[in-house]
Motif scaffolding. Structure first.
Motif, PDB file in Angstrom:
ATOM      1  N   ASN A  67      11.326  12.076 -15.356  1.00  0.00           N
ATOM      2  CA  ASN A  67      12.170  10.890 -15.183  1.00  0.00           C
ATOM      3  C   ASN A  67      11.533   9.924 -14.190  1.00  0.00           C
ATOM      4  O   ASN A  67      10.786  10.322 -13.289  1.00  0.00           O
ATOM      5  CB  ASN A  67      13.556  11.298 -14.677  1.00  0.00           C
ATOM      6  N   LEU A  68      11.867   8.665 -14.325  1.00  0.00           N
ATOM      7  CA  LEU A  68      11.381   7.647 -13.400  1.00  0.00           C
ATOM      8  C   LEU A  68      11.913   7.938 -11.996  1.00  0.00           C
ATOM      9  O   LEU A  68      13.105   8.174 -11.815  1.00  0.00           O
ATOM     10  CB  LEU A  68      11.857   6.266 -13.880  1.00  0.00           C
ATOM     11  N   HIS A  69      11.007   7.965 -11.017  1.00  0.00           N
ATOM     12  CA  HIS A  69      11.381   8.233  -9.627  1.00  0.00           C
ATOM     13  C   HIS A  69      10.318   7.626  -8.720  1.00  0.00           C
ATOM     14  O   HIS A  69       9.301   7.127  -9.190  1.00  0.00           O
ATOM     15  CB  HIS A  69      11.524   9.746  -9.373  1.00  0.00           C
ATOM     16  N   GLY A  70      10.558   7.660  -7.419  1.00  0.00           N
ATOM     17  CA  GLY A  70       9.613   7.041  -6.485  1.00  0.00           C
ATOM     18  C   GLY A  70       9.251   7.931  -5.319  1.00  0.00           C
ATOM     19  O   GLY A  70       9.930   8.928  -5.055  1.00  0.00           O
ATOM     20  N   HIS A  71       8.172   7.562  -4.652  1.00  0.00           N
ATOM     21  CA  HIS A  71       7.682   8.280  -3.475  1.00  0.00           C
ATOM     22  C   HIS A  71       7.177   7.284  -2.443  1.00  0.00           C
ATOM     23  O   HIS A  71       6.740   6.194  -2.782  1.00  0.00           O
ATOM     24  CB  HIS A  71       6.484   9.183  -3.827  1.00  0.00           C
ATOM     25  N   THR A  72       7.196   7.719  -1.198  1.00  0.00           N
ATOM     26  CA  THR A  72       6.470   7.029  -0.145  1.00  0.00           C
ATOM     27  C   THR A  72       5.236   7.868   0.126  1.00  0.00           C
ATOM     28  O   THR A  72       5.345   9.060   0.406  1.00  0.00           O
ATOM     29  CB  THR A  72       7.314   6.898   1.140  1.00  0.00           C
ATOM     30  N   TYR A  73       4.088   7.258   0.000  1.00  0.00           N
ATOM     31  CA  TYR A  73       2.823   7.956   0.221  1.00  0.00           C
ATOM     32  C   TYR A  73       2.262   7.591   1.580  1.00  0.00           C
ATOM     33  O   TYR A  73       2.367   6.447   2.027  1.00  0.00           O
ATOM     34  CB  TYR A  73       1.795   7.574  -0.843  1.00  0.00           C
ATOM     35  N   LYS A  74       1.652   8.573   2.226  1.00  0.00           N
ATOM     36  CA  LYS A  74       0.916   8.343   3.464  1.00  0.00           C
ATOM     37  C   LYS A  74      -0.558   8.514   3.099  1.00  0.00           C
ATOM     38  O   LYS A  74      -0.949   9.512   2.499  1.00  0.00           O
ATOM     39  CB  LYS A  74       1.328   9.349   4.528  1.00  0.00           C
ATOM     40  N   LEU A  75      -1.359   7.531   3.460  1.00  0.00           N
ATOM     41  CA  LEU A  75      -2.788   7.538   3.161  1.00  0.00           C
ATOM     42  C   LEU A  75      -3.552   7.487   4.472  1.00  0.00           C
ATOM     43  O   LEU A  75      -3.352   6.580   5.272  1.00  0.00           O
ATOM     44  CB  LEU A  75      -3.138   6.321   2.290  1.00  0.00           C
ATOM     45  N   GLN A  76      -4.388   8.474   4.720  1.00  0.00           N
ATOM     46  CA  GLN A  76      -5.229   8.475   5.912  1.00  0.00           C
ATOM     47  C   GLN A  76      -6.679   8.404   5.454  1.00  0.00           C
ATOM     48  O   GLN A  76      -7.143   9.241   4.692  1.00  0.00           O
ATOM     49  CB  GLN A  76      -5.007   9.736   6.735  1.00  0.00           C
ATOM     50  N   VAL A  77      -7.387   7.374   5.917  1.00  0.00           N
ATOM     51  CA  VAL A  77      -8.779   7.154   5.532  1.00  0.00           C
ATOM     52  C   VAL A  77      -9.645   7.408   6.759  1.00  0.00           C
ATOM     53  O   VAL A  77      -9.425   6.811   7.807  1.00  0.00           O
ATOM     54  CB  VAL A  77      -8.996   5.714   5.013  1.00  0.00           C
ATOM     55  N   GLU A  78     -10.627   8.298   6.609  1.00  0.00           N
ATOM     56  CA  GLU A  78     -11.548   8.611   7.695  1.00  0.00           C
ATOM     57  C   GLU A  78     -12.934   8.091   7.327  1.00  0.00           C
ATOM     58  O   GLU A  78     -13.452   8.392   6.265  1.00  0.00           O
ATOM     59  CB  GLU A  78     -11.600  10.130   7.911  1.00  0.00           C
ATOM     60  N   ILE A  79     -13.510   7.309   8.221  1.00  0.00           N
ATOM     61  CA  ILE A  79     -14.828   6.703   8.017  1.00  0.00           C
ATOM     62  C   ILE A  79     -15.821   7.369   8.969  1.00  0.00           C
ATOM     63  O   ILE A  79     -15.524   7.555  10.143  1.00  0.00           O
ATOM     64  CB  ILE A  79     -14.798   5.182   8.314  1.00  0.00           C
ATOM     65  N   THR A  80     -17.003   7.713   8.455  1.00  0.00           N
ATOM     66  CA  THR A  80     -18.071   8.303   9.260  1.00  0.00           C
ATOM     67  C   THR A  80     -19.254   7.349   9.285  1.00  0.00           C
ATOM     68  O   THR A  80     -19.590   6.763   8.263  1.00  0.00           O
ATOM     69  CB  THR A  80     -18.536   9.642   8.654  1.00  0.00           C
ATOM     70  N   GLY A  81     -19.873   7.214  10.447  1.00  0.00           N
ATOM     71  CA  GLY A  81     -21.056   6.376  10.505  1.00  0.00           C
ATOM     72  C   GLY A  81     -21.638   6.278  11.896  1.00  0.00           C
ATOM     73  O   GLY A  81     -21.111   6.840  12.858  1.00  0.00           O
ATOM     74  N   HIS A  82     -22.735   5.571  11.981  1.00  0.00           N
ATOM     75  CA  HIS A  82     -23.371   5.282  13.258  1.00  0.00           C
ATOM     76  C   HIS A  82     -22.654   4.102  13.897  1.00  0.00           C
ATOM     77  O   HIS A  82     -22.029   3.295  13.218  1.00  0.00           O
ATOM     78  CB  HIS A  82     -24.849   4.920  13.041  1.00  0.00           C
ATOM     79  N   LEU A  83     -22.761   4.008  15.199  1.00  0.00           N
ATOM     80  CA  LEU A  83     -22.182   2.866  15.886  1.00  0.00           C
ATOM     81  C   LEU A  83     -23.001   1.619  15.579  1.00  0.00           C
ATOM     82  O   LEU A  83     -24.232   1.669  15.493  1.00  0.00           O
ATOM     83  CB  LEU A  83     -22.172   3.099  17.396  1.00  0.00           C
ATOM     84  N   ILE A  84     -22.313   0.516  15.385  1.00  0.00           N
ATOM     85  CA  ILE A  84     -22.978  -0.766  15.188  1.00  0.00           C
ATOM     86  C   ILE A  84     -23.667  -1.110  16.507  1.00  0.00           C
ATOM     87  O   ILE A  84     -23.076  -0.964  17.583  1.00  0.00           O
ATOM     88  CB  ILE A  84     -21.951  -1.842  14.770  1.00  0.00           C
ATOM     89  N   THR A  85     -24.919  -1.533  16.440  1.00  0.00           N
ATOM     90  CA  THR A  85     -25.722  -1.690  17.663  1.00  0.00           C
ATOM     91  C   THR A  85     -25.718  -3.088  18.260  1.00  0.00           C
ATOM     92  O   THR A  85     -26.205  -3.273  19.374  1.00  0.00           O
ATOM     93  CB  THR A  85     -27.176  -1.269  17.401  1.00  0.00           C
ATOM     94  N   HIS A  86     -25.228  -4.073  17.525  1.00  0.00           N
ATOM     95  CA  HIS A  86     -25.263  -5.431  18.071  1.00  0.00           C
ATOM     96  C   HIS A  86     -24.153  -6.275  17.436  1.00  0.00           C
ATOM     97  O   HIS A  86     -23.525  -5.870  16.474  1.00  0.00           O
ATOM     98  CB  HIS A  86     -26.633  -6.077  17.821  1.00  0.00           C
ATOM     99  N   ASP A 161     -16.238   1.828  -5.218  1.00  0.00           N
ATOM    100  CA  ASP A 161     -16.026   0.404  -5.500  1.00  0.00           C
ATOM    101  C   ASP A 161     -16.163  -0.438  -4.238  1.00  0.00           C
ATOM    102  O   ASP A 161     -16.756  -1.507  -4.264  1.00  0.00           O
ATOM    103  CB  ASP A 161     -14.649   0.164  -6.131  1.00  0.00           C
ATOM    104  N   GLU A 162     -15.603   0.038  -3.140  1.00  0.00           N
ATOM    105  CA  GLU A 162     -15.630  -0.715  -1.879  1.00  0.00           C
ATOM    106  C   GLU A 162     -16.779  -0.296  -0.966  1.00  0.00           C
ATOM    107  O   GLU A 162     -16.969  -0.875   0.088  1.00  0.00           O
ATOM    108  CB  GLU A 162     -14.287  -0.576  -1.145  1.00  0.00           C
ATOM    109  N   LYS A 163     -17.488   0.766  -1.340  1.00  0.00           N
ATOM    110  CA  LYS A 163     -18.690   1.232  -0.601  1.00  0.00           C
ATOM    111  C   LYS A 163     -18.397   1.652   0.837  1.00  0.00           C
ATOM    112  O   LYS A 163     -19.229   1.479   1.726  1.00  0.00           O
ATOM    113  CB  LYS A 163     -19.797   0.169  -0.604  1.00  0.00           C
ATOM    114  N   LEU A 164     -17.217   2.231   1.074  1.00  0.00           N
ATOM    115  CA  LEU A 164     -16.895   2.739   2.410  1.00  0.00           C
ATOM    116  C   LEU A 164     -17.522   4.120   2.585  1.00  0.00           C
ATOM    117  O   LEU A 164     -17.604   4.896   1.642  1.00  0.00           O
ATOM    118  CB  LEU A 164     -15.381   2.844   2.598  1.00  0.00           C
ATOM    119  N   THR A 165     -17.952   4.433   3.803  1.00  0.00           N
ATOM    120  CA  THR A 165     -18.532   5.747   4.090  1.00  0.00           C
ATOM    121  C   THR A 165     -17.413   6.713   4.451  1.00  0.00           C
ATOM    122  O   THR A 165     -17.275   7.142   5.597  1.00  0.00           O
ATOM    123  CB  THR A 165     -19.555   5.657   5.242  1.00  0.00           C
TER     124      THR A 165
END
Length: 186
Positions: A67-86, A161-165
């Motif tokens: 049946n048609l129903h709804g949810h609240t989703y929690k999305l946690q995105v973790e990004i890994t990378g080097h620190l930007i140097t400048h 698609d978005e090229k996130l690490t």
């Protein structure tokens, strides 16, 4: 290897009848720098949490989810990378406002408060057509809209698609109790 070389140099310096203080200080300095460089963190992880609401159904399911129903989703995105140097974003893995903009554009704007439907299901597609005629928001996918498939879809959209690490991602349903009167819950 570096530690063994430093130790060998130290032994050679100390074997001499007269200890060269400058040479010993140099060995100690090289050793300290080597240890410090090994302790430097090369990669960092940062994460940001988002939430969105959606409606769906699971055509062919043998329970209530058909049946048609709804949810609240929690999305946690973790990004890994080097620190930007400048530049303005120096010492960041990624500016959180940039991450928020990407997630908003590719996930939240199209999916929040939408009917997510499986375009391969005739029943779900008919419901989507009706909702669109009523100016309601819909979002079609080519798979069954289970939490697992939605997590895979969101992961691929952000990573490829978005090229996130992305190093990790969590998509979870909120469990909410609503009390109308004391002792009664749904």
């Amino acid at each position: 290897i570096m530690f063994v070389s430093i130790l060998t140099l130290a032994m050679k310096v100390l074997k001499g009848a007269v200890v060269n203080v400058q040479a010993v200080n140099y060995v100690i300095k090289v050793y300290k720098n080597t240890c410090q460089s090994k302790l430097r963190i090369k990669m960092f992880k940062v994460s940001k949490e988002f939430s969105f609401d959606m409606a769906h159904l699971l055509d062919g399911h043998d329970g209530k989810c058909q049946n048609l129903h709804g949810h609240t989703y929690k999305l946690q995105v973790e990004i890994t990378g080097h620190l930007i140097t400048h530049g303005a974003k120096k010492s960041m893995v990624m500016d959180f406002s940039d991450l928020k903009s990407i997630v908003k554009k590719s996930i939240l704007d199209p999916m929040d408060h939408a009917f997510i439907y499986d375009q391969t299901s005739k029943r779900e597609s008919k419901i989507a057509i009706l909702l669109e005629e009523l100016q309601s928001k819909t979002f079609g996918v080519n798979f069954r809209s289970t939490a697992e498939e939605m997590a895979r879809f969101i992961f691929h959209r952000l990573k490829y698609d978005e090229k996130l690490t992305i190093s990790a991602m969590v998509v979870a349903l909120y469990i909410v109790l609503i009390y109308l009167t004391q002792g009664i819950s749904f």
